[in-house]
Write a protein that holds these residues in place. Structure first.
Motif, mmCIF file in Angstrom:
data_model
loop_
_atom_site.group_PDB
_atom_site.id
_atom_site.type_symbol
_atom_site.label_atom_id
_atom_site.label_comp_id
_atom_site.label_asym_id
_atom_site.label_seq_id
_atom_site.Cartn_x
_atom_site.Cartn_y
_atom_site.Cartn_z
ATOM 1 N N SER A 1 -6.518 3.286 -31.190
ATOM 2 C CA SER A 1 -6.608 2.002 -30.473
ATOM 3 C C SER A 1 -6.406 1.045 -31.474
ATOM 4 C CB SER A 1 -8.146 1.751 -29.970
ATOM 5 O OG SER A 1 -8.470 0.501 -29.686
ATOM 6 N N PRO A 2 -5.507 0.124 -31.302
ATOM 7 C CA PRO A 2 -5.317 -0.993 -32.126
ATOM 8 C C PRO A 2 -6.604 -1.800 -32.483
ATOM 9 C CG PRO A 2 -3.968 -1.134 -30.117
ATOM 10 C CD PRO A 2 -4.779 -0.085 -29.921
ATOM 11 N N GLU A 3 -7.514 -1.736 -31.386
ATOM 12 C CA GLU A 3 -8.783 -2.631 -31.473
ATOM 13 C C GLU A 3 -9.774 -2.224 -32.740
ATOM 14 O OE1 GLU A 3 -8.527 -5.466 -29.874
ATOM 15 O OE2 GLU A 3 -6.693 -4.841 -29.084
ATOM 16 N N TYR A 4 -10.006 -1.176 -33.126
ATOM 17 C CA TYR A 4 -10.496 -0.567 -34.026
ATOM 18 C C TYR A 4 -9.762 -0.632 -35.453
ATOM 19 C CZ TYR A 4 -13.275 0.700 -30.229
ATOM 20 O OH TYR A 4 -13.787 0.674 -28.900
ATOM 21 N N ALA A 5 -10.659 -0.439 -36.467
ATOM 22 C CA ALA A 5 -10.074 -0.518 -37.908
ATOM 23 C C ALA A 5 -9.241 0.743 -38.122
ATOM 24 C CB ALA A 5 -11.263 -0.823 -38.846
ATOM 25 N N PHE B 1 4.811 4.040 -38.695
ATOM 26 C CA PHE B 1 4.176 5.103 -39.402
ATOM 27 C C PHE B 1 4.407 4.938 -40.693
ATOM 28 C CE2 PHE B 1 4.077 9.540 -41.260
ATOM 29 C CZ PHE B 1 2.995 9.985 -40.803
ATOM 30 N N ASN B 2 5.328 4.788 -41.302
ATOM 31 C CA ASN B 2 5.723 4.728 -42.802
ATOM 32 C C ASN B 2 5.188 3.437 -43.458
ATOM 33 O OD1 ASN B 2 7.447 7.068 -42.748
ATOM 34 N ND2 ASN B 2 9.368 5.993 -42.520
ATOM 35 N N GLN B 3 4.964 2.296 -42.550
ATOM 36 C CA GLN B 3 4.425 1.286 -43.220
ATOM 37 C C GLN B 3 2.846 1.534 -43.269
ATOM 38 O OE1 GLN B 3 5.268 -1.568 -39.945
ATOM 39 N NE2 GLN B 3 6.270 -2.775 -41.690
ATOM 40 N N MET C 1 1.531 -12.077 -43.909
ATOM 41 C CA MET C 1 0.743 -10.822 -43.981
ATOM 42 C C MET C 1 1.140 -9.971 -42.593
ATOM 43 S SD MET C 1 -3.040 -10.585 -44.882
ATOM 44 C CE MET C 1 -3.835 -9.001 -44.810
ATOM 45 N N ILE C 2 1.141 -8.676 -42.989
ATOM 46 C CA ILE C 2 1.464 -7.871 -41.727
ATOM 47 C C ILE C 2 0.313 -7.696 -40.868
ATOM 48 C CG2 ILE C 2 2.073 -5.464 -41.348
ATOM 49 C CD1 ILE C 2 3.281 -5.288 -44.185
ATOM 50 N N ASP C 3 0.538 -7.784 -39.520
ATOM 51 C CA ASP C 3 -0.559 -7.499 -38.440
ATOM 52 C C ASP C 3 -0.455 -6.029 -38.115
ATOM 53 O OD1 ASP C 3 -2.055 -8.029 -36.225
ATOM 54 O OD2 ASP C 3 -0.559 -8.562 -34.921
ATOM 55 N N GLU C 4 -1.599 -5.511 -38.380
ATOM 56 C CA GLU C 4 -1.780 -4.126 -38.561
ATOM 57 C C GLU C 4 -1.960 -3.761 -36.817
ATOM 58 O OE1 GLU C 4 -5.705 -1.637 -39.444
ATOM 59 O OE2 GLU C 4 -4.696 -2.059 -41.233
ATOM 60 N N LYS C 5 -2.583 -4.762 -36.146
ATOM 61 C CA LYS C 5 -2.539 -4.157 -34.691
ATOM 62 C C LYS C 5 -1.231 -4.084 -34.069
ATOM 63 C CE LYS C 5 -7.071 -6.405 -33.683
ATOM 64 N NZ LYS C 5 -7.895 -7.391 -32.963
ATOM 65 N N GLN C 6 -0.269 -4.747 -34.527
ATOM 66 C CA GLN C 6 1.240 -4.759 -34.115
ATOM 67 C C GLN C 6 1.901 -3.562 -34.576
ATOM 68 O OE1 GLN C 6 3.264 -7.953 -35.133
ATOM 69 N NE2 GLN C 6 5.273 -7.265 -34.134
ATOM 70 N N ILE C 7 1.521 -3.082 -35.787
ATOM 71 C CA ILE C 7 2.055 -1.804 -36.311
ATOM 72 C C ILE C 7 1.382 -0.680 -35.636
ATOM 73 C CG2 ILE C 7 2.033 -0.403 -38.387
ATOM 74 C CD1 ILE C 7 1.839 -2.889 -40.188
ATOM 75 N N ILE C 8 0.161 -0.766 -35.255
ATOM 76 C CA ILE C 8 -0.570 0.397 -34.370
ATOM 77 C C ILE C 8 0.451 0.395 -33.084
ATOM 78 C CG2 ILE C 8 -2.602 1.406 -33.557
ATOM 79 C CD1 ILE C 8 -2.629 1.309 -36.421
ATOM 80 N N GLU C 9 0.426 -0.739 -32.441
ATOM 81 C CA GLU C 9 1.003 -0.653 -31.073
ATOM 82 C C GLU C 9 2.313 0.169 -31.340
ATOM 83 O OE1 GLU C 9 0.055 -1.119 -27.995
ATOM 84 O OE2 GLU C 9 -1.915 -2.036 -28.629
ATOM 85 N N GLU C 10 3.225 -0.184 -32.321
ATOM 86 C CA GLU C 10 4.505 0.271 -32.767
ATOM 87 C C GLU C 10 4.368 1.884 -32.948
ATOM 88 O OE1 GLU C 10 7.692 -0.986 -32.185
ATOM 89 O OE2 GLU C 10 6.495 -2.839 -31.532
ATOM 90 N N LEU C 11 3.388 2.147 -33.693
ATOM 91 C CA LEU C 11 3.066 3.638 -33.916
ATOM 92 C C LEU C 11 2.720 4.327 -32.431
ATOM 93 C CD1 LEU C 11 2.541 6.216 -35.957
ATOM 94 C CD2 LEU C 11 -0.017 5.111 -35.641
ATOM 95 N N ARG C 12 2.072 3.661 -31.755
ATOM 96 C CA ARG C 12 1.463 4.288 -30.419
ATOM 97 C C ARG C 12 2.830 4.649 -29.501
ATOM 98 N NH1 ARG C 12 -3.480 3.658 -27.944
ATOM 99 N NH2 ARG C 12 -2.662 2.787 -26.248
#
Length: 183
Positions: free
Chosen positions: A63-67, A19-21, A1-12
Motif C-alpha cells: 500500500s502506498p499509504e503506509y510507510a 523497484f531500483n529507486q 524530493m522524490i514522492d515515495e507514494k508515486q514510486i510505490i504506485e509505479e512498483l505496483r
C-alpha cells in the motif's frame, strides 16, 4: 524530493525503475540493520536480497499509504527471526543424527564426516552442564516458557534467561564448526 507514494504506485504496476529507486533508497540502511543483528556481511547481504525479492513478489499488495521503510524493515526482521528459529530447531541433536544417517552414504568421505559430526555433537553436549541440558530440553523440546521452567526448577526467570543465553552461545559455536564441513 522524490514522492515515495508515486514510486510505490509505479512498483505496483511492475516498474523495474521504481523497484531500483526503492532499492537505492533503502538497501544501505537495510544492510546496516541486518549486519548489526547478524554480525556477518554475507548474511546481511542475503537478507537485503531476499527482502527485495519479497518486495518484488508482493509488489501488488504494498500500500502506498503506509510507510515503505517500516514495511521492508519488518520483512527483514521477520526473515532474521525466522533464520534464528531455524538454527535453534536444527540444534535438536537427536534429529541431526537421524537426518544425517539417512542422507549420508557409507563411503570413506561420508564416514569421516559422520564421525566428525558425532564428535562435535558429543562435545556440544559435554559443554552443557546437567542443569543447562535440562533447561535446553525443557525450552526447546518441551516448548516451556522461561517462566514455566523457572517455576519447575524453582529458580528465577533471569537465571533461566542467562543459562539459555550461554547455551545458545555454545551451540552457535558448534554450528559454525559444522558449517566448516559444509553441512
Amino acid at each position: 524530493m522524490i514522492d515515495e507514494k508515486q514510486i510505490i504506485e509505479e512498483l505496483r504496476r511492475g516498474s523495474m525503475l521504481a523497484f531500483n529507486q526503492l532499492y537505492e533508497m533503502y538497501s544501505g540502511m537495510l544492510f546496516s540493520f541486518s549486519k548489526s543483528l547478524l554480525k556477518s556481511d554475507d548474511e546481511a547481504e542475503d537478507i537485503v536480497q531476499d527482502t527485495f525479492l519479497k518486495v518484488w513478489i508482493k509488489r501488488k499488495d504494498i500500500s502506498p499509504e503506509y510507510a515503505f521503510k517500516s514495511y521492508i524493515f519488518t520483512l527483514a526482521k521477520n526473515q532474521i527471526l525466522s533464520g534464528f528459529r531455524n538454527k535453534v530447531i536444527h540444534l535438536n541433536i537427536d534429529n541431526h543424527i537421524n537426518e544425517l544417517e539417512l542422507v549420508l552414504d557409507e563411503n570413506a568421505e561420508t564416514i569421516f564426516f559422520n564421525q566428525e559430526i558425532h564428535r562435535l555433537i558429543s562435545y556440544s553436549e559435554s559443554q552443557l552442564s546437567e542443569f543447562q541440558l535440562k533447561i535446553f530440553n525443557m525450552s526447546k523440546k518441551e516448548g516451556l516458557s522461561t517462566k514455566e521452567i523457572a517455576l519447575k526448577l524453582e529458580v528465577s526467570q533471569q537465571t533461566i534467561k542467562n543459562n539459555l543465553s550461554q547455551i545458545m552461545k555454545i551451540l552457535r559455536q558448534q554450528l559454525k564448526e559444522l558449517r566448516m564441513f559444509g553441512l
